[in-house]
Enzyme design. Structure first.
Site, PDB file in Angstrom:
ATOM      1  N   ARG A 147     -28.851 -30.297 -11.323  1.00  0.00           N
ATOM      2  CA  ARG A 147     -28.842 -29.058 -12.114  1.00  0.00           C
ATOM      3  C   ARG A 147     -30.264 -28.771 -12.581  1.00  0.00           C
ATOM      4  O   ARG A 147     -30.925 -29.661 -13.113  1.00  0.00           O
ATOM      5  CB  ARG A 147     -27.922 -29.256 -13.318  1.00  0.00           C
ATOM      6  CG  ARG A 147     -27.692 -28.002 -14.113  1.00  0.00           C
ATOM      7  CD  ARG A 147     -26.854 -28.268 -15.345  1.00  0.00           C
ATOM      8  NE  ARG A 147     -27.689 -28.483 -16.509  1.00  0.00           N
ATOM      9  CZ  ARG A 147     -27.250 -28.433 -17.769  1.00  0.00           C
ATOM     10  NH1 ARG A 147     -25.972 -28.194 -18.017  1.00  0.00           N
ATOM     11  NH2 ARG A 147     -28.058 -28.635 -18.774  1.00  0.00           N
ATOM     12  N   TYR A 159     -31.384 -23.094 -23.878  1.00  0.00           N
ATOM     13  CA  TYR A 159     -30.345 -24.046 -23.541  1.00  0.00           C
ATOM     14  C   TYR A 159     -30.860 -25.085 -22.533  1.00  0.00           C
ATOM     15  O   TYR A 159     -31.428 -24.734 -21.506  1.00  0.00           O
ATOM     16  CB  TYR A 159     -29.114 -23.327 -22.950  1.00  0.00           C
ATOM     17  CG  TYR A 159     -28.182 -24.336 -22.380  1.00  0.00           C
ATOM     18  CD1 TYR A 159     -27.419 -25.118 -23.239  1.00  0.00           C
ATOM     19  CD2 TYR A 159     -28.155 -24.612 -21.032  1.00  0.00           C
ATOM     20  CE1 TYR A 159     -26.637 -26.140 -22.753  1.00  0.00           C
ATOM     21  CE2 TYR A 159     -27.368 -25.622 -20.531  1.00  0.00           C
ATOM     22  CZ  TYR A 159     -26.620 -26.375 -21.404  1.00  0.00           C
ATOM     23  OH  TYR A 159     -25.868 -27.399 -20.910  1.00  0.00           O
ATOM     24  N   ASP A 212     -26.781 -23.836 -15.122  1.00  0.00           N
ATOM     25  CA  ASP A 212     -25.845 -23.476 -16.192  1.00  0.00           C
ATOM     26  C   ASP A 212     -26.401 -22.272 -16.952  1.00  0.00           C
ATOM     27  O   ASP A 212     -27.434 -22.366 -17.625  1.00  0.00           O
ATOM     28  CB  ASP A 212     -25.693 -24.680 -17.133  1.00  0.00           C
ATOM     29  CG  ASP A 212     -24.543 -24.519 -18.108  1.00  0.00           C
ATOM     30  OD1 ASP A 212     -24.014 -23.396 -18.211  1.00  0.00           O
ATOM     31  OD2 ASP A 212     -24.186 -25.505 -18.772  1.00  0.00           O
ATOM     32  N   HIS A 214     -24.809 -20.911 -19.330  1.00  0.00           N
ATOM     33  CA  HIS A 214     -24.298 -21.121 -20.688  1.00  0.00           C
ATOM     34  C   HIS A 214     -23.780 -19.819 -21.300  1.00  0.00           C
ATOM     35  O   HIS A 214     -24.025 -19.526 -22.481  1.00  0.00           O
ATOM     36  CB  HIS A 214     -25.345 -21.799 -21.583  1.00  0.00           C
ATOM     37  CG  HIS A 214     -24.766 -22.962 -22.326  1.00  0.00           C
ATOM     38  ND1 HIS A 214     -24.590 -22.975 -23.675  1.00  0.00           N
ATOM     39  CD2 HIS A 214     -24.287 -24.138 -21.883  1.00  0.00           C
ATOM     40  CE1 HIS A 214     -24.038 -24.113 -24.038  1.00  0.00           C
ATOM     41  NE2 HIS A 214     -23.834 -24.844 -22.971  1.00  0.00           N
ATOM     42  N   GLU A 238     -22.920 -22.016 -13.088  1.00  0.00           N
ATOM     43  CA  GLU A 238     -21.941 -22.422 -14.105  1.00  0.00           C
ATOM     44  C   GLU A 238     -21.942 -21.465 -15.291  1.00  0.00           C
ATOM     45  O   GLU A 238     -23.010 -21.019 -15.730  1.00  0.00           O
ATOM     46  CB  GLU A 238     -22.325 -23.834 -14.571  1.00  0.00           C
ATOM     47  CG  GLU A 238     -21.466 -24.340 -15.700  1.00  0.00           C
ATOM     48  CD  GLU A 238     -21.971 -25.659 -16.267  1.00  0.00           C
ATOM     49  OE1 GLU A 238     -22.742 -26.363 -15.573  1.00  0.00           O
ATOM     50  OE2 GLU A 238     -21.622 -25.955 -17.409  1.00  0.00           O
ATOM     51  N   GLU A 264     -15.685 -25.760 -19.132  1.00  0.00           N
ATOM     52  CA  GLU A 264     -15.895 -26.952 -19.969  1.00  0.00           C
ATOM     53  C   GLU A 264     -15.313 -26.787 -21.375  1.00  0.00           C
ATOM     54  O   GLU A 264     -15.073 -27.779 -22.048  1.00  0.00           O
ATOM     55  CB  GLU A 264     -17.379 -27.317 -20.023  1.00  0.00           C
ATOM     56  CG  GLU A 264     -18.237 -26.297 -20.713  1.00  0.00           C
ATOM     57  CD  GLU A 264     -19.712 -26.661 -20.702  1.00  0.00           C
ATOM     58  OE1 GLU A 264     -20.238 -27.025 -19.637  1.00  0.00           O
ATOM     59  OE2 GLU A 264     -20.339 -26.575 -21.763  1.00  0.00           O
ATOM     60  N   ARG A 285     -14.254 -26.889 -14.535  1.00  0.00           N
ATOM     61  CA  ARG A 285     -15.080 -27.900 -15.204  1.00  0.00           C
ATOM     62  C   ARG A 285     -14.423 -28.513 -16.439  1.00  0.00           C
ATOM     63  O   ARG A 285     -15.091 -29.068 -17.314  1.00  0.00           O
ATOM     64  CB  ARG A 285     -16.428 -27.276 -15.580  1.00  0.00           C
ATOM     65  CG  ARG A 285     -17.190 -26.890 -14.347  1.00  0.00           C
ATOM     66  CD  ARG A 285     -18.675 -26.863 -14.455  1.00  0.00           C
ATOM     67  NE  ARG A 285     -19.239 -27.236 -15.700  1.00  0.00           N
ATOM     68  CZ  ARG A 285     -19.703 -28.456 -15.994  1.00  0.00           C
ATOM     69  NH1 ARG A 285     -19.638 -29.410 -15.100  1.00  0.00           N
ATOM     70  NH2 ARG A 285     -20.235 -28.685 -17.171  1.00  0.00           N
ATOM     71  N   GLU A 341     -20.668 -34.071 -13.392  1.00  0.00           N
ATOM     72  CA  GLU A 341     -21.932 -33.975 -14.144  1.00  0.00           C
ATOM     73  C   GLU A 341     -22.263 -35.342 -14.744  1.00  0.00           C
ATOM     74  O   GLU A 341     -21.396 -36.031 -15.276  1.00  0.00           O
ATOM     75  CB  GLU A 341     -21.757 -32.941 -15.260  1.00  0.00           C
ATOM     76  CG  GLU A 341     -22.995 -32.742 -16.107  1.00  0.00           C
ATOM     77  CD  GLU A 341     -22.773 -31.676 -17.192  1.00  0.00           C
ATOM     78  OE1 GLU A 341     -21.613 -31.411 -17.558  1.00  0.00           O
ATOM     79  OE2 GLU A 341     -23.786 -31.124 -17.666  1.00  0.00           O
ATOM     80  N   TRP A 405     -24.090 -18.926 -27.426  1.00  0.00           N
ATOM     81  CA  TRP A 405     -25.016 -20.051 -27.251  1.00  0.00           C
ATOM     82  C   TRP A 405     -24.629 -20.858 -26.021  1.00  0.00           C
ATOM     83  O   TRP A 405     -23.611 -21.065 -25.627  1.00  0.00           O
ATOM     84  CB  TRP A 405     -25.036 -20.998 -28.456  1.00  0.00           C
ATOM     85  CG  TRP A 405     -26.012 -22.072 -28.161  1.00  0.00           C
ATOM     86  CD1 TRP A 405     -27.368 -21.970 -28.190  1.00  0.00           C
ATOM     87  CD2 TRP A 405     -25.707 -23.394 -27.702  1.00  0.00           C
ATOM     88  NE1 TRP A 405     -27.951 -23.140 -27.774  1.00  0.00           N
ATOM     89  CE2 TRP A 405     -26.956 -24.032 -27.456  1.00  0.00           C
ATOM     90  CE3 TRP A 405     -24.526 -24.082 -27.449  1.00  0.00           C
ATOM     91  CZ2 TRP A 405     -27.050 -25.340 -26.979  1.00  0.00           C
ATOM     92  CZ3 TRP A 405     -24.610 -25.379 -26.981  1.00  0.00           C
ATOM     93  CH2 TRP A 405     -25.859 -26.011 -26.761  1.00  0.00           C
TER      94      TRP A 405
HETATM   95  O1  KDG Z   1     -20.948 -29.438 -26.724  1.00  0.00           O
HETATM   96  C1  KDG Z   1     -21.574 -28.522 -25.878  1.00  0.00           C
HETATM   97  C2  KDG Z   1     -22.211 -29.214 -24.693  1.00  0.00           C
HETATM   98  O2  KDG Z   1     -21.376 -30.152 -24.143  1.00  0.00           O
HETATM   99  C3  KDG Z   1     -22.631 -28.211 -23.647  1.00  0.00           C
HETATM  100  O3  KDG Z   1     -23.592 -27.375 -24.202  1.00  0.00           O
HETATM  101  C4  KDG Z   1     -23.185 -28.886 -22.414  1.00  0.00           C
HETATM  102  O4  KDG Z   1     -22.980 -26.890 -21.136  1.00  0.00           O
HETATM  103  C5  KDG Z   1     -23.089 -28.089 -21.170  1.00  0.00           C
HETATM  104  C6  KDG Z   1     -23.053 -28.814 -19.886  1.00  0.00           C
HETATM  105  O5  KDG Z   1     -22.771 -28.171 -18.884  1.00  0.00           O
HETATM  106  O6  KDG Z   1     -23.295 -30.013 -19.880  1.00  0.00           O
HETATM  107 MG    MG Z   2     -22.176 -26.209 -19.252  1.00  0.00          MG
END
Ligand code: KDG
Ligand code: MG
Length: 405
Positions: A147, A159, A212, A214, A238, A264, A285, A341, A405
């Site tokens: 990643r 991030y 990611d 995010h 992602e 996630e 995920r 991951e 975020w």
């Molecule tokens: O608690 C939030 C994190 O686990 C996250 O920000 C991590 O996005 C993330 C990732 O893909 O590992």
């Molecule tokens: Mg993530």
């Protein structure tokens, strides 16, 4: 066999982890992870006040019935706190069953489908060059998937990358109030296509790359980014956009063939049902700790299999090694497993608390054959690292508007 007690531990070896121990009257015990980043004490209290009294005296072998008792049997279903509590109990019960059977959990789930569990590592850099140098080290170690996240020029932090480059920010264990970060979609768009163009130029097909977002982009922006990244054949993009409204992904999917990964923060199959059955994503995920444990993950994976969606469990540092071990047993035994991951086995203090025999070889995990989940929890070591209130950052646009975020 009966459940005699349930203990909940909150420890901070660099970051907070909530660990559950289910103890039986025959001396066998099981472990589970209930960590919800930034809301640890809510799940600890849910477990102690509302779950523990209901489970004492029950047969720990009745995993599905106990799962339904805590899920269907409770009027207030779903949500991250409830599902993390269910998850931790569920993992602990699978751990107990494996220990009683003297078999690793993956054998109880159907046995191995592959020799090892393929991982993706994180290359988080201050510049594109830094990021690719880090990626190169992982490729040399045998990783096949990485990643890539790079700091955005003109923004103090973003991030995945810390401003002062000391560490991956999510390993920081003590932020008593949420720190704030800046976000600018136009600045991000200037950078990310170049990152992947340079990765392709430097590494060719030596590895596959993912990224990611995010959830920072609107659906149409995600669609545009996916299109821009098509020439670089990403493993996946992602969290391109938030998916509280699963329809967002119809729009993204109709514009790009870049594979999409999501989930996630999902807690149950209902959060991802439409995305999966409409084939709007390629990787789901969900994580054992946040989606109802091994039992919850199996329900999601089996449903995903019939729609060609593969699993790519979340593996950030806020999931404890107990969750990681649960993922390994699932990953090795799930036919539609995709990729896991991986951010390492944690710092020294964490490794003294959570002991296991999982081995990293050539970008893969070789799953331990120890009975149960194969993780030991050292209570004395854990007690040396007290809980510290700590939060994830919040994100704001440059004009101060609160953002994802
Ligand atoms: O608690 C939030 C994190 O686990 C996250 O920000 C991590 O996005 C993330 C990732 O893909 O590992
Ligand atoms: Mg993530």
């Amino acid at each position: 066999m009966k459940i005699e007690d349930i203990k909940v531990y909150v420890t901070n070896p660099g970051r907070n982890f909530v660990t559950v121990k289910v103890i039986t009257d025959e001396g066998v015990y099981g472990l589970g992870d209930a960590t919800v980043n930034g809301r640890e004490m809510a799940v600890a209290s849910y477990l102690e006040e509302h779950v523990r009294p209901c489970l004492i005296g029950r047969d720990p072998h009745q995993i599905e019935d106990i799962w339904q008792y805590l899920y269907m049997g409770v009027y207030w279903r779903r949500g991250p706190i409830t599902m993390a509590a269910i998850a931790a109990i569920d993992m602990a019960l699978w751990d107990i069953k494996g220990k009683v059977a003297n078999l690793p959990v993956y054998q109880l789930l159907g046995g191995k489908c592959r020799t090892g569990v393929t991982l993706y590592a994180h290359a988080n850099g201050e510049t594109i060059e830094d990021t690719l140098d880090i990626a190169e080290k992982y490729i040399e170690q045998g990783f096949k998937a990485i990643r890539l996240q790079t700091a955005i020029p003109g923004l103090s932090e973003t991030y995945g990358v810390l401003g002062d480059r000391k560490d991956y920010f999510e390993l920081q264990g003590n932020r008593p109030l949420p720190p704030e970060q800046e976000w600018s979609t136009p600045k991000y768009f200037e950078l990310v296509p170049e990152l992947f163009a340079k990765a392709k130029e430097r590494f060719g097909n030596r590895a596959q790359f993912c990224h990611d977002v995010h959830s920072r982009l609107t659906p149409i922006e995600s669609a545009k980014l996916g299109k821009m990244l098509e020439p670089y054949n990403l493993l996946f993009l992602e969290d391109a956009s938030i998916a509280e409204n699963q329809d967002n992904y119809k729009l993204i999917r109709h514009h790009t063939t870049t594979p999409l990964a999501l989930g996630e923060t999902y807690n149950t199959i209902w959060d991802c049902k439409d995305l999966i059955q409409n084939q709007l994503i390629d990787y789901i995920r969900a994580a054992a700790t946040h989606a109802g444990g091994i039992t919850g993950m199996k329900k999601i994976a089996d449903f995903a299999a019939i729609y060609n969606v593969r699993t790519a469990p979340h593996g950030a540092p806020d999931l404890s090694p107990i969750c990681f071990a649960a993922h390994m047993h699932l990953n090795i035994s799930t036919h539609n497993y995709g990729v896991q991951e991986f951010v390492g086995f944690g710092n020294e203090a964490s490794q003294k608390i959570f002991k296991h025999e999982m081995k990293l070889e050539n970008g893969m995990i070789m799953v331990s054959d120890a009975p149960g989940l194969g993780v030991e929890f050292d209570e004395e070591e854990a007690a040396k690292h007290e809980y510290k209130r700590s939060y994830l950052p919040v994100s704001r646009l440059e004009d101060g508007t609160l953002w994802h975020w």
